[in-house]
Scaffold this motif. Sequence first.
Motif, mmCIF file in Angstrom:
data_model
loop_
_atom_site.group_PDB
_atom_site.id
_atom_site.type_symbol
_atom_site.label_atom_id
_atom_site.label_comp_id
_atom_site.label_asym_id
_atom_site.label_seq_id
_atom_site.Cartn_x
_atom_site.Cartn_y
_atom_site.Cartn_z
ATOM 1 N N LEU A 1 41.443 53.394 76.113
ATOM 2 C CA LEU A 1 40.047 53.741 76.370
ATOM 3 C C LEU A 1 39.345 54.212 75.102
ATOM 4 N N ILE A 2 40.066 54.943 74.271
ATOM 5 C CA ILE A 2 39.484 55.394 73.008
ATOM 6 C C ILE A 2 39.144 54.186 72.135
ATOM 7 N N THR A 3 40.059 53.214 72.119
ATOM 8 C CA THR A 3 39.809 51.988 71.350
ATOM 9 C C THR A 3 38.612 51.224 71.914
ATOM 10 N N LEU A 4 38.558 51.119 73.256
ATOM 11 C CA LEU A 4 37.443 50.416 73.893
ATOM 12 C C LEU A 4 36.118 51.128 73.621
ATOM 13 N N MET A 5 36.154 52.464 73.634
ATOM 14 C CA MET A 5 34.930 53.221 73.380
ATOM 15 C C MET A 5 34.458 53.011 71.951
ATOM 16 N N SER A 6 35.400 52.831 71.013
ATOM 17 C CA SER A 6 35.017 52.557 69.634
ATOM 18 C C SER A 6 34.366 51.179 69.506
ATOM 19 N N LEU A 7 34.700 50.282 70.456
ATOM 20 C CA LEU A 7 34.093 48.952 70.478
ATOM 21 C C LEU A 7 32.790 48.927 71.268
ATOM 22 N N CYS A 8 32.525 50.029 71.976
ATOM 23 C CA CYS A 8 31.356 50.082 72.855
ATOM 24 C C CYS A 8 30.056 49.947 72.067
ATOM 25 N N THR A 9 30.029 50.561 70.898
ATOM 26 C CA THR A 9 28.812 50.491 70.078
ATOM 27 C C THR A 9 28.498 49.064 69.638
ATOM 28 N N PRO A 10 29.459 48.336 69.048
ATOM 29 C CA PRO A 10 29.136 46.935 68.706
ATOM 30 C C PRO A 10 28.843 46.064 69.918
ATOM 31 N N ILE A 11 29.490 46.345 71.055
ATOM 32 C CA ILE A 11 29.216 45.567 72.270
ATOM 33 C C ILE A 11 27.795 45.825 72.754
ATOM 34 N N SER A 12 27.429 47.108 72.788
ATOM 35 C CA SER A 12 26.071 47.470 73.201
ATOM 36 C C SER A 12 25.038 46.883 72.245
ATOM 37 N N ALA A 13 25.335 46.955 70.945
ATOM 38 C CA ALA A 13 24.420 46.393 69.948
ATOM 39 C C ALA A 13 24.300 44.882 70.120
ATOM 40 N N ALA A 14 25.429 44.226 70.375
ATOM 41 C CA ALA A 14 25.422 42.774 70.560
ATOM 42 C C ALA A 14 24.588 42.379 71.771
ATOM 43 N N SER A 15 24.632 43.198 72.833
ATOM 44 C CA SER A 15 23.854 42.884 74.038
ATOM 45 C C SER A 15 22.360 42.915 73.744
ATOM 46 N N LYS A 16 21.959 43.876 72.948
ATOM 47 C CA LYS A 16 20.539 44.003 72.613
ATOM 48 C C LYS A 16 20.109 42.959 71.585
ATOM 49 N N LEU A 17 21.005 42.639 70.668
ATOM 50 C CA LEU A 17 20.707 41.566 69.707
ATOM 51 C C LEU A 17 20.577 40.224 70.421
ATOM 52 N N ALA A 18 21.399 40.024 71.461
ATOM 53 C CA ALA A 18 21.302 38.795 72.259
ATOM 54 C C ALA A 18 19.956 38.734 72.966
ATOM 55 N N GLN A 19 19.492 39.889 73.469
ATOM 56 C CA GLN A 19 18.184 39.934 74.128
ATOM 57 C C GLN A 19 17.063 39.659 73.133
ATOM 58 N N LEU A 20 17.182 40.252 71.963
ATOM 59 C CA LEU A 20 16.181 40.010 70.911
ATOM 60 C C LEU A 20 16.144 38.532 70.521
ATOM 61 N N ARG A 21 17.318 37.934 70.382
ATOM 62 C CA ARG A 21 17.401 36.521 69.995
ATOM 63 C C ARG A 21 16.784 35.622 71.061
ATOM 64 N N THR A 22 17.072 35.924 72.338
ATOM 65 C CA THR A 22 16.528 35.118 73.430
ATOM 66 C C THR A 22 15.007 35.162 73.434
ATOM 67 N N MET A 23 14.437 36.341 73.248
ATOM 68 C CA MET A 23 12.978 36.463 73.204
ATOM 69 C C MET A 23 12.405 35.744 71.997
ATOM 70 N N HIS A 24 13.096 35.873 70.855
ATOM 71 C CA HIS A 24 12.600 35.232 69.636
ATOM 72 C C HIS A 24 12.623 33.708 69.755
ATOM 73 N N VAL A 25 13.721 33.165 70.295
ATOM 74 C CA VAL A 25 13.858 31.717 70.436
ATOM 75 C C VAL A 25 12.856 31.164 71.440
ATOM 76 N N SER A 26 12.719 31.850 72.577
ATOM 77 C CA SER A 26 11.812 31.366 73.628
ATOM 78 C C SER A 26 10.359 31.710 73.342
ATOM 79 N N GLN A 27 10.139 32.702 72.429
ATOM 80 C CA GLN A 27 8.796 33.204 72.144
ATOM 81 C C GLN A 27 8.094 33.606 73.446
ATOM 82 N N ASN A 28 8.883 34.221 74.329
ATOM 83 C CA ASN A 28 8.378 34.598 75.651
ATOM 84 C C ASN A 28 9.019 35.906 76.083
ATOM 85 N N SER A 29 8.196 36.879 76.477
ATOM 86 C CA SER A 29 8.737 38.153 76.954
ATOM 87 C C SER A 29 8.124 38.546 78.296
ATOM 88 N N LYS A 30 7.526 37.558 78.987
ATOM 89 C CA LYS A 30 6.845 37.859 80.243
ATOM 90 C C LYS A 30 7.792 38.375 81.321
#
Length: 212
Positions: free
Chosen positions: A121-150
């Motif tokens: 769990l300690i190891t997984l928690m250390s990975l939680c930050t990059p996982i959380s960051a990746a989720s938001k970067l994926a959201q940013l990328r989707t909006m940027h590619v689609s040019q749509n945030s409606k």
Amino acid sequence: MVQLYSLLITFANISTIVLCIVLKIPQIISLVGSKNTTGLSLPGTLLELTSFTIGLCYSVSSGYALSSYLEYPFLVGQDLLLLALVLHYSKQISPTWFAILGAYAAVVYALTTGLFPNGLLITLMSLCTPISAASKLAQLRTMHVSQNSKSVSVLTWSIAAYTCITRIFTTLDRGFDAPLLANYSVSLILNLAIISLALKLRRPRKQEKKTQ
């Protein structure tokens, strides 16, 4: 002064829990209303669910006070509902997803009941930050590619930013937990980036203004 500080900690905990109960509701309402997943990232939703789940399991296993992580069960539940809606409206629901859900439930049970060593769990928690960051970067990328945030709820991401601030505050109050502090800090920065891009994409473009 001590009493005021105690009141601020209590307010931070209560406001975070209350807001997290409804965090994804604006996004869910927006998605149900539009029945359109354009601008929403399925990989981002899956990664965010993974991050919230790790945070929940880590907090339960560490024996933290329930008030310090009570938002996590609500966040996980809402993300599961959001994931189901995204799959439904994008017509991707299949038996494979039900098998994945079963495996997910089994892993969560094992992590929270001590069937796996605490070091995992300690190891997984250390990975939680990059996982959380990746989720938001994926959201940013989707909006940027689609040019749509409606279909993206700015209110949901604004609440998320606020809860990151309050959790940084409450985490510092109970001690210096580096993994949690890193997770909340990175999440705050990326939440603000998503809000900024979503609002920018909703502004009328210059060409659109000229034709009006």
